[in-house]
Design an enzyme around this catalytic site. Sequence first.
Site, PDB file in Angstrom:
ATOM      1  N   GLU A 166      90.172   8.250  74.582  1.00  0.00           N
ATOM      2  CA  GLU A 166      90.538   8.042  73.080  1.00  0.00           C
ATOM      3  C   GLU A 166      89.843   6.996  72.366  1.00  0.00           C
ATOM      4  OE1 GLU A 166      94.694   7.610  72.671  1.00  0.00           O
ATOM      5  OE2 GLU A 166      95.218   9.422  73.868  1.00  0.00           O
ATOM      6  N   GLU A 363      96.458  13.390  79.164  1.00  0.00           N
ATOM      7  CA  GLU A 363      97.786  12.828  78.960  1.00  0.00           C
ATOM      8  C   GLU A 363      98.351  13.817  78.058  1.00  0.00           C
ATOM      9  OE1 GLU A 363      97.479   9.161  76.968  1.00  0.00           O
ATOM     10  OE2 GLU A 363      95.896   8.436  78.466  1.00  0.00           O
TER      11      GLU A 363
END
Length: 458
Positions: A166, A363
């Site tokens: 991320e 995720e």
Amino acid sequence: MTTQHFPQDFLWGAATAAYQIEGAVTEGGRGPSIWDTFSHTPGAVVNGDTGDVACDHFHRVSDDVRLMASLGLTSYRFSLSWSRIQPTGSGAANQAGLDFYRRLADELLEAGILPWATLYHWDLPQALEDAGGWPARDTAARFADYAYLAVSSLGDRITNWTTFNEPWCSSFLGYGSGVHAPGVQDGAASVRAVHHLLLGHGQALQAVRASTPDVNLGITLNLYAMAPASPSEADADAVRRIDGLSNRIFLDPVLKGEYPADVVADLAPVTDFSFVQPGDLETIKQPLDFLGINYYSRHVVAAPLPDAVAEPSSYPGSETVRFVHRTGVPVTDMDWEIDAPGLVETLRGVAENYPPVPLYVTENGSAFVDKVVDGEVDDPGRVDYFDQHLRACHAAIEAGVPLKGYFAWSLMDNFEWSWGYAKRFGMVYVDYETQERIPKSSARWYADVIRRNGLAAQ
Ligand code: FCB
């Protein structure tokens, strides 16, 4: 009852990150990272929580691997703490740091669990932040050196490597809104950080492929489904802007070797992109063995109100775009809307608009207020969240998306960044007083899904 089956070799994992679970922040020669500094800054984290002890995973590796095996996980996604391996972010490797991850990998392999390592989950060595952090170009080269050290030492047993987790959070939350470490509020610096994270990704892939050609390499992006609050043109433009700054500013350089022209134009009041040097975009666009996608929710956005004033935010140049909640849509304890169709949309969007690459959901998960009652934790909300999102994964595969695996966030409750221990995302409950682990009902449910390699028909 027929089952919705997944492909035979589909990976069933769970994910964690170093600073969120390891603790032992001064042991084994580890140096400080920006999250040590930030979490110890008064007011930065809810309740003044820090990752000093976290889940004490550093001392409980063997028990935690046994826990994973008991759930039947076929893969485990974790991150390496850069400052355990290079305490000041450069120079020779700290053997004790490498040994810790070598042992973790060996125990996973013995348990039949594929180790899936992330090189960077937000914990920059503090010494590199002091030298300029991600807004400084040299940090990309430091990252490539670290990647080379880590993969050339551990690549014999860890064959799947993700460069960054991320980068949106590292750049825009770290240097834009400042709600994450290092807590800087500077729009221009946050965009430079985007570029240097991406450059570090490209340079790391080049360095690693030259030394350890037999590993699989990729990056994990947090992507959002998007919708306008109304059918107006102004709200459609708000979607274009936020999609640009959340999704396309990362996807386009990594997979197409270019920054989206509309995003560059939106950012013109903030930065002129003069930090991009000739050849950078070719470096960033390395062949990928996989792309990891983290998906949690959908953003519903609306055009700014006429009198809106720009405050430091995670969306430089588009600070005044409004994020709205739809009425009646259920939310998690993070106040994030639950929107499983958005996962199908996101996966299909990548598969249909970019060059082909194997995809993994690295995720996906939800925070709820979990309570221990008679030694058990019942979390039907989380079961339902996983169920809906796994059905979305199944639908995406049926639609032709090359989705190869799914990692639930998270294996266990942990340090949820600026929320500290106040938010619980685990399938396994952690009692932070005793470090007891209690599998929640979602863990038993997930073990069942893995065992049958599919979901019961609805
Ligand atoms: C993601 C992070 C992860 C965790 C979840 C809830 O953005 O990668 O570490 O905090 O959100």
